[in-house]
Design a protein around this motif. Structure first.
Motif, PDB file in Angstrom:
ATOM      1  N   ARG A 425       0.776  -1.170  -0.093  1.00  0.00           N
ATOM      2  CA  ARG A 425       0.073   0.213   0.047  1.00  0.00           C
ATOM      3  C   ARG A 425       0.915   1.133   0.206  1.00  0.00           C
ATOM      4  O   ARG A 425       1.740   1.311   0.606  1.00  0.00           O
ATOM      5  N   ALA A 426       0.274   2.204  -0.905  1.00  0.00           N
ATOM      6  CA  ALA A 426       1.112   3.525  -0.991  1.00  0.00           C
ATOM      7  C   ALA A 426       1.266   4.328   0.640  1.00  0.00           C
ATOM      8  O   ALA A 426       0.313   3.957   1.386  1.00  0.00           O
ATOM      9  N   GLY A 427       2.385   4.934   0.871  1.00  0.00           N
ATOM     10  CA  GLY A 427       2.413   5.455   1.979  1.00  0.00           C
ATOM     11  C   GLY A 427       3.505   4.736   2.839  1.00  0.00           C
ATOM     12  O   GLY A 427       3.985   5.210   4.022  1.00  0.00           O
ATOM     13  N   ASN A 428       3.648   3.413   2.927  1.00  0.00           N
ATOM     14  CA  ASN A 428       4.183   2.611   3.653  1.00  0.00           C
ATOM     15  C   ASN A 428       5.876   2.290   2.922  1.00  0.00           C
ATOM     16  O   ASN A 428       5.953   2.951   1.962  1.00  0.00           O
ATOM     17  N   ARG A 429       6.553   2.040   3.889  1.00  0.00           N
ATOM     18  CA  ARG A 429       8.056   1.543   3.238  1.00  0.00           C
ATOM     19  C   ARG A 429       8.486   0.275   2.772  1.00  0.00           C
ATOM     20  O   ARG A 429       7.638  -0.703   3.660  1.00  0.00           O
ATOM     21  N   ILE A 430       9.435  -0.003   2.051  1.00  0.00           N
ATOM     22  CA  ILE A 430       9.807  -1.276   1.482  1.00  0.00           C
ATOM     23  C   ILE A 430      11.282  -1.511   1.979  1.00  0.00           C
ATOM     24  O   ILE A 430      11.833  -0.507   1.537  1.00  0.00           O
ATOM     25  N   MET A 431      11.676  -2.444   2.234  1.00  0.00           N
ATOM     26  CA  MET A 431      13.086  -2.554   2.702  1.00  0.00           C
ATOM     27  C   MET A 431      13.640  -4.094   2.307  1.00  0.00           C
ATOM     28  O   MET A 431      13.167  -4.806   2.498  1.00  0.00           O
ATOM     29  N   VAL A 432      14.938  -3.690   1.880  1.00  0.00           N
ATOM     30  CA  VAL A 432      15.600  -4.892   1.417  1.00  0.00           C
ATOM     31  C   VAL A 432      16.744  -5.130   2.442  1.00  0.00           C
ATOM     32  O   VAL A 432      17.729  -4.479   2.245  1.00  0.00           O
ATOM     33  N   PRO A 433      16.791  -5.983   3.541  1.00  0.00           N
ATOM     34  CA  PRO A 433      17.728  -5.924   4.229  1.00  0.00           C
ATOM     35  C   PRO A 433      19.023  -6.888   3.839  1.00  0.00           C
ATOM     36  O   PRO A 433      18.843  -8.068   3.870  1.00  0.00           O
ATOM     37  N   HIS A 434      20.017  -6.303   3.409  1.00  0.00           N
ATOM     38  CA  HIS A 434      21.085  -6.950   2.363  1.00  0.00           C
ATOM     39  C   HIS A 434      21.484  -8.058   3.358  1.00  0.00           C
ATOM     40  O   HIS A 434      21.964  -9.337   3.024  1.00  0.00           O
ATOM     41  N   ARG A 435      21.687  -7.870   4.833  1.00  0.00           N
ATOM     42  CA  ARG A 435      22.341  -8.957   5.795  1.00  0.00           C
ATOM     43  C   ARG A 435      21.729 -10.117   5.759  1.00  0.00           C
ATOM     44  O   ARG A 435      22.276 -11.331   5.762  1.00  0.00           O
TER      45      ARG A 435
END
Ligand code: HEM
Length: 545
Positions: A425-435
């Motif tokens: 959903r728009a307004g949230n964040r997306i994260m790719v945790p490399h570790r």
């Protein structure tokens, strides 16, 4: 009589008061009980709605990691990767990815599947990095006019200076200019020679003896004792500053590099956007650096431009061309300064620390890099960075990035989008945790938390690891680190010249320094405060292998 009456009355009054107090206390405890009941009920309804009803109504959205109090902020703050690992394990049995978690009032979608991470990096339409850049600019003092105008597309006309046929805004054009300076080519070759010559000139015992601010007077002609983290920090920041600004910035402010190291150790307060009053240990060195950068920019161009890198002079022209003033340009250059300097100092510390604890790698490193030296001088920068000629050196580099890399790529979901079959959903964040990706046994093999460069060389699968979609030590997509080639050149030149000229060993028998998992960083993890490694650097008897 009067006394009798008063006594009785007093007794009666006391009784009355006691009963009243008891009544009062009873009604208080009833109230308290009711309040507790309401809270428990509200909490149960909230939890049921959040983690049972809502997911049931919206099976197409990522499932959220349950929590007892309404946020994971405290765990995130203490050890964000620990929390992410816990979440991954929680969802592992159902294969749920991406999943969601809430911290600091934001919902983060967490991507742990390599295919989904590739989709995140590709999707620049719905997933935006600009919000992060704008928040950083605002936090560090850029005015709204500048924030708006550096993001605005420019006219796609032929112009003097750096070509911009697509009419990119200045922030995007800056990325192109970074690449022009930092990707292999003519401009990067200038940097490589400068690195080599600077290290050949400076890495002597005399200079080292004068470097250590904690010098305990234990220097002799043949050896010096140093605090390793302090040493690598000081030298790499000086080297980075030298490449970009020559000696001019140091003349303007001889304490610039020291202020940077102080700032960089608490840079997480900037990333979390602490209120200024609560983080003077970060704002004081930051403000000094920005003021000195402004003083640098106000020098007459003839006094500074001759020594500055192509990138600095060209960025100055482009930003001034759209009307950015000295105050705002100083902040933009300060951002550039920490991108250059925050990671290499820590990487060289971890490379040397791991190698000292695994001395067989020191021998291999020396023997592979020997052909790049003439006597004690490094002559061939390309050789030490060539994975075919120096496979163990390359594996040490990759393994250190894997084990010490702590960054995550974060984007704002600008409009609803589907990733990994789930609606974000728009307004949230997306994260790719490399570790998380780098420590996945499916990628790294056995004992993923152990530093073992051999994993990159010992098998066919290992030799292909650097091509895996799991491998993101420098982020990815449009914002992938443009300094990755330079970083390898700097670190490998530093380590190989040290090993060529000196023996290096830990003083005493200290344990392996611990990474400071509680502090978010922009790439490589810091060492836990107070766990610097004291090392003895001794002149080598024979310079050859
Ligand atoms: C081992 C050393 C380094 C590591 C691990 C590292 C890591 C990273 C990471 C993780 C990012 C964010 C990428 C993303 O969000 O997708 C980044 C961005 C960046 N890095 Fe590095 N970095 C290193 C060294 C350097 C050096 C030496 C320079 C410059 C000389 C540099 C310049 C930059 C720049 C300019 C960006 C921003 C990219 C953009 O938005 O255009 N980095 N780096």
């Amino acid at each position: 009589m009067l006394v009798d009456f008063s006594l009785e009355d007093t007794v009666a009054l006391t009784r009355h008061l006691l009963f009243a107090a008891e009544d009062h206390a009873t009604s208080h405890s009833i109230l308290r009980g009711l309040l507790c009941l309401v809270i428990v009920l509200a909490w149960t309804v909230w939890r049921c709605w959040k983690f049972t009803v809502y997911p049931w109504l919206h099976p197409d959205e990522p499932k959220e990691l349950p929590y007892f109090i309404p946020t994971h902020g405290a765990s995130f703050f203490k050890d964000s990767n620990g929390l992410l690992e816990r979440a991954r394990r929680y969802f592992a049995s159902t294969g749920t990815t991406p999943f969601a978690l809430t911290a600091f009032g934001h919902t983060f979608y967490v991507v742990t599947h390599p295919k989904d991470s590739a989709a995140v990096y590709r999707n620049t339409e719905s997933l935006s990095f600009d919000e992060f850049v704008q928040a950083l600019m605002r936090f560090n003092g850029n005015d709204e006019w500048t924030i708006k105008n550096v993001h605005q597309p420019l006219p796609a006309t032929t112009k003097a200076g750096f070509a911009n046929p697509e009419g990119l805004g200045m922030i995007n054009l800056t990325q192109r200019m970074h690449m022009h300076q930092l990707h292999p080519g003519e401009k990067m070759a200038v940097f490589q020679l400068q690195i080599r010559d600077w290290l050949n000139r400076k890495l002597t015992l005399d200079v080292l003896a004068s470097t250590d601010s904690t010098d305990t007077g234990q220097s002799s002609v043949d050896s010096v004792e140093l605090s390793l983290y302090q040493w690598t920090s000081d030298w790499f920041v000086r080297l980075g500053q030298h490449l970009y600004f020559g000696d001019v910035l140091e003349r303007v402010d001889p304490e610039y590099t020291d202020n940077f190291v102080v700032f960089d150790e608490v840079i997480w307060k900037m990333l979390y956007q602490y209120p200024s009053l609560l983080c003077r240990d970060m704002t004081v060195p930051r403000d000094r650096m920005i003021a000195s950068m402004k003083a640098y920019l106000q020098l007459h161009p003839d006094e500074r431009r001759g020594q500055a890198a192509w990138l600095i002079n060209s960025l100055e022209d482009e930003f001034r061309g759209i009307g950015v003033d000295d105050n705002n340009l100083a902040i933009l250059f300060f951002h550039l300064y920490f991108a250059i300097n925050t990671n290499s100092r820590k990487t060289s510390f971890w490379v040397l620390t791991h190698m000292m604890r695994n001395p067989s790698y020191i021998a291999a490193f020396r023997s592979e890099t020997a052909p790049a030296f003439d006597g004690d001088d490094l002559v061939d920068m390309a050789y030490i960075q060539d994975a075919d000629k120096c496979p163990t050196v390359d594996a040490i580099w990759l393994e250190t990035l894997r084990v010490a890399g702590w960054a995550a790529s974060v984007r704002l979901v600008a409009r609803d989008v589907v990733i990994g079959g789930k609606v974000l959903r728009a307004g949230n964040r997306i994260m790719v945790p490399h570790r998380l990706l780098h420590f996945d046994p499916a990628f790294a093999g056995d004992e993923p938390t152990t530093w073992r460069p051999g994993r990159w060389l010992d098998s066919d699968a290992g030799r292909k690891m650097h091509k895996s979609p799991c491998w993101h030590p420098f982020g990815g997509g449009r914002t992938v680190c443009s300094g990755r080639f330079l970083a390898k050149g700097m670190v490998m030149a530093f380590v190989s010249t040290i090993l060529r000229r000196f023996d290096i060993e830990a003083v005493g028998n200290p344990p392996m320094p611990q990474p400071d998992v509680g502090r978010p960083v922009l790439g490589i993890i810091s060492v836990m405060e107070g766990q610097d490694y004291r090392v003895k650097v001794t002149r080598r008897k024979e310079a050859s292998v």
